[in-house]
Design a protein around this motif. Structure first.
Motif, short mmCIF file in Angstrom:
data_model
loop_
_atom_site.label_atom_id
_atom_site.label_comp_id
_atom_site.label_asym_id
_atom_site.label_seq_id
_atom_site.Cartn_x
_atom_site.Cartn_y
_atom_site.Cartn_z
N PRO A 25 4.71 -11.14 -0.43
CA PRO A 25 5.58 -10.18 0.24
C PRO A 25 5.95 -9.00 -0.66
CG PRO A 25 6.81 -12.15 -0.32
CD PRO A 25 5.36 -12.43 -0.64
N SER A 26 6.01 -7.83 -0.04
CA SER A 26 6.40 -6.63 -0.77
C SER A 26 7.39 -5.85 0.07
CB SER A 26 5.19 -5.77 -1.11
OG SER A 26 4.62 -5.25 0.07
N LEU A 27 8.16 -5.03 -0.61
CA LEU A 27 9.12 -4.15 0.04
C LEU A 27 8.96 -2.77 -0.55
CD1 LEU A 27 11.55 -3.61 1.87
CD2 LEU A 27 13.02 -4.47 0.04
N ILE A 28 8.63 -1.81 0.30
CA ILE A 28 8.45 -0.43 -0.12
C ILE A 28 9.55 0.40 0.54
CG2 ILE A 28 6.92 1.59 -0.07
CD1 ILE A 28 4.57 -0.39 0.13
N PHE A 29 10.19 1.25 -0.24
CA PHE A 29 11.21 2.15 0.29
C PHE A 29 10.59 3.52 0.46
CE2 PHE A 29 13.36 -1.09 -2.18
CZ PHE A 29 14.30 -1.55 -1.28
N ALA A 30 10.75 4.11 1.63
CA ALA A 30 10.20 5.44 1.91
C ALA A 30 11.34 6.35 2.36
CB ALA A 30 9.14 5.35 3.00
N GLU A 31 11.25 7.61 1.92
CA GLU A 31 12.26 8.60 2.28
C GLU A 31 11.58 9.94 2.48
OE1 GLU A 31 16.24 8.87 0.23
OE2 GLU A 31 15.30 10.69 -0.56
N THR A 32 11.98 10.67 3.50
CA THR A 32 11.48 12.02 3.73
C THR A 32 12.66 12.97 3.77
OG1 THR A 32 11.53 11.83 6.15
CG2 THR A 32 9.47 11.24 5.04
N SER A 66 18.12 12.38 11.10
CA SER A 66 18.91 13.25 10.23
C SER A 66 18.35 13.18 8.80
CB SER A 66 20.37 12.83 10.25
OG SER A 66 20.51 11.49 9.84
N ASP A 67 18.39 14.31 8.13
CA ASP A 67 17.84 14.42 6.78
C ASP A 67 18.77 13.79 5.76
OD1 ASP A 67 15.40 15.37 5.99
OD2 ASP A 67 16.07 17.41 5.58
N PRO A 68 18.34 13.02 4.81
CA PRO A 68 16.98 12.49 4.69
C PRO A 68 16.77 11.27 5.61
CG PRO A 68 18.30 11.71 2.85
CD PRO A 68 19.18 12.63 3.67
N CYS A 69 15.53 11.04 5.97
CA CYS A 69 15.16 9.86 6.77
C CYS A 69 14.74 8.75 5.80
CB CYS A 69 13.99 10.17 7.69
SG CYS A 69 14.31 11.52 8.83
N ARG A 70 15.11 7.52 6.08
CA ARG A 70 14.77 6.41 5.18
C ARG A 70 14.25 5.22 5.98
NH1 ARG A 70 19.96 8.12 2.80
NH2 ARG A 70 19.45 9.15 0.83
N TRP A 71 13.26 4.53 5.38
CA TRP A 71 12.70 3.33 5.98
C TRP A 71 12.44 2.28 4.91
CZ3 TRP A 71 10.88 8.25 6.93
CH2 TRP A 71 11.06 8.73 8.22
N GLU A 72 12.47 1.02 5.31
CA GLU A 72 12.01 -0.10 4.47
C GLU A 72 10.73 -0.62 5.11
OE1 GLU A 72 14.83 -3.24 4.04
OE2 GLU A 72 16.28 -1.97 3.01
N THR A 101 0.85 -1.18 0.00
CA THR A 101 0.00 0.00 0.00
C THR A 101 0.89 1.23 0.00
OG1 THR A 101 -1.52 -1.27 1.39
CG2 THR A 101 -2.02 1.03 1.09
N GLY A 102 1.18 1.75 -1.20
CA GLY A 102 2.06 2.90 -1.32
C GLY A 102 1.52 4.15 -0.67
N SER A 103 0.20 4.39 -0.77
CA SER A 103 -0.36 5.59 -0.16
C SER A 103 -0.26 5.53 1.36
CB SER A 103 -1.82 5.79 -0.59
OG SER A 103 -2.59 4.65 -0.24
N ALA A 104 -0.44 4.36 1.94
CA ALA A 104 -0.28 4.22 3.39
C ALA A 104 1.19 4.37 3.78
CB ALA A 104 -0.82 2.88 3.86
N ALA A 105 2.10 3.89 2.94
CA ALA A 105 3.53 4.02 3.22
C ALA A 105 3.93 5.49 3.24
CB ALA A 105 4.34 3.25 2.19
N ALA A 106 3.37 6.29 2.34
CA ALA A 106 3.68 7.73 2.32
C ALA A 106 3.19 8.41 3.60
CB ALA A 106 3.05 8.38 1.10
N ALA A 107 1.99 8.07 4.02
CA ALA A 107 1.45 8.64 5.25
C ALA A 107 2.28 8.21 6.46
CB ALA A 107 0.00 8.23 5.43
N LEU A 108 2.69 6.95 6.50
CA LEU A 108 3.51 6.45 7.60
C LEU A 108 4.85 7.17 7.63
CD1 LEU A 108 4.11 4.45 9.90
CD2 LEU A 108 4.90 2.84 8.15
N ALA A 109 5.49 7.35 6.49
CA ALA A 109 6.78 8.04 6.43
C ALA A 109 6.65 9.48 6.94
CB ALA A 109 7.32 8.02 5.01
N GLY A 110 5.59 10.17 6.55
CA GLY A 110 5.37 11.53 7.03
C GLY A 110 5.19 11.57 8.54
N TYR A 111 4.42 10.63 9.06
CA TYR A 111 4.21 10.56 10.50
C TYR A 111 5.51 10.27 11.23
CZ TYR A 111 2.93 8.76 15.05
OH TYR A 111 2.88 8.54 16.40
N LEU A 112 6.27 9.28 10.76
CA LEU A 112 7.52 8.91 11.43
C LEU A 112 8.54 10.04 11.40
CD1 LEU A 112 7.98 5.23 10.21
CD2 LEU A 112 7.27 6.01 12.49
#
Length: 83
Positions: A48-55, A32-38, A14-25
């Motif tokens: 199984p899926s793997l989504i990369f998120a960065e803020t 430190s900028d940028p922040c990254r999550w898997e 769920t890419g849209s949920a991943a974007a919201a989660l990244a913003g919240y986190l």
């Protein structure tokens, strides 16, 4: 989207949920900028899926990037009836 109807307890990705989660986190757990999550999703359902998120923040705005691979599992066409 999470729904228990039909025994489905999670979406494979769920890419849209991943974007919201990244913003919240990024706000709740400053890093430190940028922040990254898997983000791993869909494991229990056998897809199984793997989504990369960065803020990233600058003076005027915040940026959220979402990346990963996708497989088309369906398609369709919407007809409005307008000529």
């Amino acid at each position: 989207m999470f729904s228990t109807e039909g025994g489905i307890r999670e979406d494979p990705a769920t890419g849209s949920a991943a974007a919201a989660l990244a913003g919240y986190l990024a706000v709740a757990m400053p890093c430190s900028d940028p922040c990254r999550w898997e983000i791993h999703q869909g494991i229990e359902m056998g897809r199984p899926s793997l989504i990369f998120a960065e803020t990233e923040r600058n003076d005027n705005a915040s940026l959220i990037r979402i990346a990963g691979q996708a497989v088309v599992v369906g398609s369709g066409t919407l007809h409005t009836g307008l000529a």
